[in-house]
Design an enzyme around this catalytic site. Structure first.
Site, short mmCIF file in Angstrom:
data_model
loop_
_atom_site.label_atom_id
_atom_site.label_comp_id
_atom_site.label_asym_id
_atom_site.label_seq_id
_atom_site.Cartn_x
_atom_site.Cartn_y
_atom_site.Cartn_z
CG HIS A 260 3.66 -6.62 4.96
ND1 HIS A 260 2.59 -6.10 6.10
CD2 HIS A 260 3.83 -5.55 4.09
CE1 HIS A 260 2.28 -4.87 5.76
NE2 HIS A 260 2.90 -4.46 4.52
CG ASP A 262 2.18 -3.54 1.05
OD1 ASP A 262 1.62 -3.29 1.93
OD2 ASP A 262 3.18 -3.73 0.76
CG ASP A 372 4.34 -1.23 5.67
OD1 ASP A 372 5.39 -0.44 5.96
OD2 ASP A 372 3.97 -1.48 4.48
CG HIS A 576 -0.46 0.08 4.94
ND1 HIS A 576 -0.77 -1.19 5.68
CD2 HIS A 576 0.46 -0.15 4.54
CE1 HIS A 576 0.13 -2.01 5.51
NE2 HIS A 576 0.88 -1.42 4.78
#
Length: 1000
Positions: A260, A262, A372, A576
């Site tokens: 993951h 970001d 997330d 996000h």
């Protein structure tokens, strides 16, 4: 625990931590190191390799915050006897915790080919070269500061290079060649799996004792003077324990390699581009060694960055995608927030994401991968299915503060009734290392036991931690069938969802939004970025509408390339951790600059498009981009003269002021409080004894996650801000007040139709750890309040009867909220505000009403200590006696104001399309993405009821076809049937979205 067993465990723990690791590598030899500091932003390999390097020794400090240092490492490839593998071991000064939140490196060979990355959990570089040959490695080392520390959430200057300082952050600890002892390494993996499993088994389990004794015997077989020579014998002693098969009833886990990343967070977008390259390089290196390894990564934007920055690495990814081992997931441009982006923005997340994957790789992801994001809009299931996808995965709801989601595999039903097969991994992490603890947790927590027995575990270090490691793959292989453990299968999202759907014929249903009981401050933090997003969405609608209209009416060129670039900027900003306001200062400086540039570009497109529509002359033409009429101007059209706005009457009243029209009377106290509001019904709509239009200041000191959270405990003890109200001599009342180091000015006017109060406030904000709200206690007994979300609205309870209701004390909304009784109520529309709390208000003696309260500004100190400081503007409209339909209209009015073009010769511009009844709206009008010249309309039912609509094209249209979001015919549908009068009829269910393609 028995004393003997306790002693044995302590001896084993020390053996695993201290006696085995020193023998994983042997024959260490130092590499010669030299370094060069890039003066500013990162540079290419070619540029870096041509610089003047200076010798550097181990122990030297390097890396100013956010800087880049290139290391040149030279030496000789060592000879490796059978059972040993030559590697370079490079330690840039890593700490053993927080992978991804510290220094990272990307390793190149002598020719500039990317080999792999360096992280705290992955410091080895396999050497595939002739023994005795010269070795040259280049390391692009990023001095990323650890902004989050140990999750202390203390204010830090490190989030902005202008305040981060220049002192080096890291110590260059090691650069050696060494030989990996493959037998000792394999023994360490055997022990790790059995040790982890043993500690998850019950104390009285025979299997637990069997594992303890097996490891005790194996450890005793290892000669401290000859670890390498005795590791094989120790492994043989462990083999019976490792080969005992799992029970047939064991939980079955699909382990999906993942990282993951970001797209921005505690680092800027610039650094994410490098994190992607480093992680994907690691993954490719692992795939070369392990043919069973499958990896999945979402976010088309990240693949696009890789294609731009490292085309050779991208080509290697594409080859693995073709094999089905590197799996694009999610089908979105980024892993977006789903509470704040508009409906059309979510559509474009899918269209841009899926098209990239289809064009670059020839694959279309059928899953939506959002582990997330901070809660999930009830509009999403319909959009997932309309984009051609079938499945949804999330993890974040495991962070709920008070309530546990009742399902892990279920059907998620959206506001229109669409259902999508959904999985919520019970492992409760999207960064698993496949430890025994994590596997046991997945099995223990799985809520569908007895109905199905499958779950998914995403494994791999995220956020620049490097993704999966060879140790994780070793754990997966050893737990494929291991007694006492779930069965683990290396897999992909599609393989899991296909198996899970087949295994679970009748899953339960969760209806409506999936609200995250956490991170409620993300609806408010970084208000300038939220305004930039909202304004960009409105400008994109206008630009597409008028460019499409001009292409149809005047034959002008449609600006495909410019619009695509603008959309990509806006879609990236909806990631996000960007739009929710939870990133460092650097991210918001970049975002605000990008929004300003995008606005300027879109304004040019609008002006270029409206000019040929207006014609040349001496008059003026007023354009209305909204899908509803405004001041006599038709929806999506233009007319020469808008209707005159209602006249305002202002007079002194009881020490304060009264503002009225023929339809509304509002009375204000001398301090600016709204003490009485009556609409056309004549009914008083301010709670008896209450004050509306009240600015309230709250303490805002969350226990953790500052920019993310608003705590319920801080809702008590509001300070009411009092100011002075004056009449400016025109049609406005002016409220001014100062508080702390801040000031506020509010202009109060009538809406153009004279039936609502329009409020514009300018705030110069200089508070810390405070929350500013605007409150309206209204005399409406609403059991539920409506809030606009994408393509419709949602109703939420105003009471707190259950723990789920109590936890929903701060909620997201788009352009309006509405509290109503039978037929009518009060609507509050806005132009850039997303956070609200709506609850019952009143006292035992004074009766009950509903409190509508908007959250305007916060001032968290982490991760951006200067968050929200400075000037802000907000616009609201408060409408008494309002229907939901009028709330919808006000939302469009505030967000899509009329535009006047001067020197115009045309008397009007007819709309491209007209829809009746008014409950069905055109959210988007554009030309088709395939550049065919067809017109594409996005329609939705806005009020929540079944209806039949009639579509009239405002131009010669040959055919109309319903398509999916990617503008492909739905299920091979033929043309929509056409009435004798040339119009089309379309049936809509509540909140249904339809995409219609009109061929010119």
């Amino acid at each position: 625990m028995h004393p003997d067993r306790e002693l044995t465990e302590r001896r084993l723990a020390r053996f695993l931590a201290q006696r085995l690791p020193p023998y994983l590598w042997t024959s260490s030899a130092p590499l010669q190191a030299a370094a060069w500091d890039a003066p500013a932003e990162p540079v290419s390999f070619t540029e870096a390799a041509g610089q003047d390097y200076q010798p550097v020794s181990t122990g030297a400090r390097w890396g100013r915050p956010w800087g880049t240092t290139w290391f040149r490492l030279t030496g000789t490839v060592p000879e490796a006897p059978p059972g040993f593998a030559p590697e370079a071991l490079i330690d840039l000064g890593f700490s053993m915790d927080m992978p991804g939140f510290q220094a990272e490196g990307l390793v190149y060979d002598a020719e500039g080919n990317v080999l792999k990355a360096l992280e705290s959990t992955n410091m080895a570089v396999p050497l595939d070269a002739e023994p005795g040959s010269s070795l040259l490695l280049w390391v692009e080392a990023a001095a990323t500061p650890n902004v989050i520390g140990n999750f202390s959430f203390l204010p830090t200057p490190l989030g902005d290079p202008e305040s981060a300082g220049s002192e080096p952050l890291y110590v260059f600890r090691r650069a050696d060649t060494a030989l990996l002892d493959e037998q000792v390494w394999a023994l360490a993996q055997d022990f790790a799996v059995l040790w982890g499993l043993m500690h998850e088994l019950p104390m009285d389990s025979p299997r637990r004792h069997e594992l303890l004794r097996a490891m005790e015997r194996a450890a005793a077989a290892v000669d401290p003077q000859d670890v390498s020579g005795t590791a094989g014998a120790a492994r043989a002693l462990l083999e019976p324990a490792l080969s005992a098969p799992a029970a047939a009833s064991a939980h079955r886990i699909h382990a999906v390699g993942h990282a993951h990343i970001d797209s921005a967070w505690l680092w800027p977008v610039r650094e994410t581009r490098r994190k992607v390259a480093r992680t994907f390089a690691n993954v490719l290196a692992l795939m070369d060694k392990d043919p069973e390894f499958v990896f999945t990564a979402s976010s088309a934007q990240q693949y696009a960055w890789l294609q731009e920055d490292h085309p050779a690495l991208f080509a290697r990814v594409a080859a693995r995608v073709a094999e089905g081992r590197f799996v694009p997931a999610g089908g979105m441009w980024v892993e977006a927030d789903t509470n704040l982006p508009s409906g059309e923005s979510l559509v474009r997340q899918f269209t841009f994401g899926k098209r990239f994957f289809m064009e670059a790789f020839g694959v279309e992801p059928l899953d939506v991968w959002l582990p997330d994001s901070f809660g999930y809009s009830g509009a999403l299931p319909q959009l997932i299915r309309a984009a051609g996808s079938r499945w949804f995965l999330t993890q974040k709801l495991s962070w709920n503060e008070s309530d546990v989601m009742p399902h892990h595999t279920f059907l998620w039903e959206g506001i229109d009734g669409t259902r999508v097969f959904t999985h919520f991994p019970p492992v409760d992490t999207y960064n698993s290392a496949l430890t025994g603890q994590e596997l046991a947790r997945a099995q223990r927590q799985f809520r569908e036991k007895g109905a199905t027995n499958l779950s998914l575990v995403p494994f791999g270090w995220g956020d620049g931690g490097g993704g999966p490691t060879r140790e994780m793959l070793a754990a997966a292989h050893r737990t494929a069938s291991l007694e006492g453990s779930p069965r683990v299968e290396l897999s992909s999202p599609q393989a899991f969802f296909t198996a899970a759907e087949a295994d679970y014929a009748d899953p339960p249903v969760w209806s409506g939004e999936m609200y995250l009981q956490f991170h409620r401050g993300t609806y408010t933090s970084q208000a300038r970025t939220k305004r930039g997003n909202r304004r960009s969405e409105a400008l994109l609608r206008e630009a597409e509408l008028w460019a499409c209209t001009a292409a149809v009416r005047s034959g002008t060129d449609y600006p495909y390339t410019e619009l695509e670039a603008a959309w990509k900027t806006v879609l990236l900003g909806q990631f996000h951790d960007i739009l929710p306001g939870s990133s460092i200062a650097w991210v918001y400086r970049d975002a605000e600059r990008a929004y300003a540039e995008t606005a300027a570009q879109l304004e040019q497109i609008i002006e270029r498009s409206q000019r040929p529509l207006a014609g040349d002359g001496a008059g003026s033409l007023v354009f209305n981009a909204a899908p509803v009429a405004q001041q006599g101007i038709p929806a999506m059209g233009a007319a020469a003269e808008p209707a005159e706005p209602a006249a305002a009457r202002i007079q002194a009243y009881d020490g304060g002021w009264q503002l009225s029209s023929g339809h509304l009377t509002a009375r204000f106290s001398p301090t600016g409080a709204l003490v009485s509001l009556r609409g056309g019904s004549g009914r008083e709509l301010v709670v008896p004894g209450g004050e509306a239009n009240q600015f309230q200041l709250f303490r805002d000191t969350p226990a953790q996650w500052d920019a993310w959270d608003i705590d319920a405990a801080d809702r008590a003890g509001a300070t009411v801000l009092r100011g002075g109200l004056t009449h400016d001599g025109g049609d406005s009342l002016i409220l001014e007040c100062t508080f702390g180091g801040s000031s506020l000015r509010e202009e109060i006017t009538l809406s153009p139709d004279g039936r609502a109060l329009d409020l514009q406030m300018d705030v110069d904000w200089h508070e810390e750890q405070k929350l500013l709200k605007l409150a309206f206690p209204v005399a409406v007994l609403a059991d539920r309040a409506s809030a606009e979300i994408q393509f419709g609205h949602i109703q939420r309870p105003t009471h707190a009867n259950t723990s789920w209701d109590h936890a929903r004390f701060e909620v997201p909304a788009h352009r309006w909220v509405h509290a109503g009784e039978h037929g009518r109520g009060v609507a509050l529309a806005n132009d850039s505000t997303y956070g609200y709390d709506i609850s019952r208000t009143g006292s035992r003696d004074a009766g009950t009403g509903t409190l509508l309260r908007a959250s305007l500004l916060r001032a968290p100190l982490f991760p951006d200590p200067g968050a929200d400081q400075g000037r802000h503007t907000f616009r609201f409209s408060l409408r008494p006696d309002a229907t939901v339909a009028e709330a919808v209209q006000d939302g469009y009015r505030l967000n899509l104001p009329l535009r006047t073009v001067s020197a115009a010769g045309a008397g009007s511009v007819p709309p491209l399309a007209v829809l009746t009844p008014g409950s069905v709206l055109v959210e988007t009008a554009k030309l088709a993405d395939d550049r065919s010249g067809d017109v594409v309309l996005r329609l939705y039912e806005a009020l929540g009821g079944h209806t039949n609509a009639v579509l009239t094209a405002g131009f010669p249209a040959r055919t109309a076809v319903q398509t999916d979001l990617l503008e492909r015919p739905v299920d091979g549908a033929a043309e929509l049937p056409r009435r004798g009068d040339g119009r089309w009829e379309l049936g809509f269910r509540p909140f249904e979205v339809k995409t219609v393609r009109l061929a010119r």
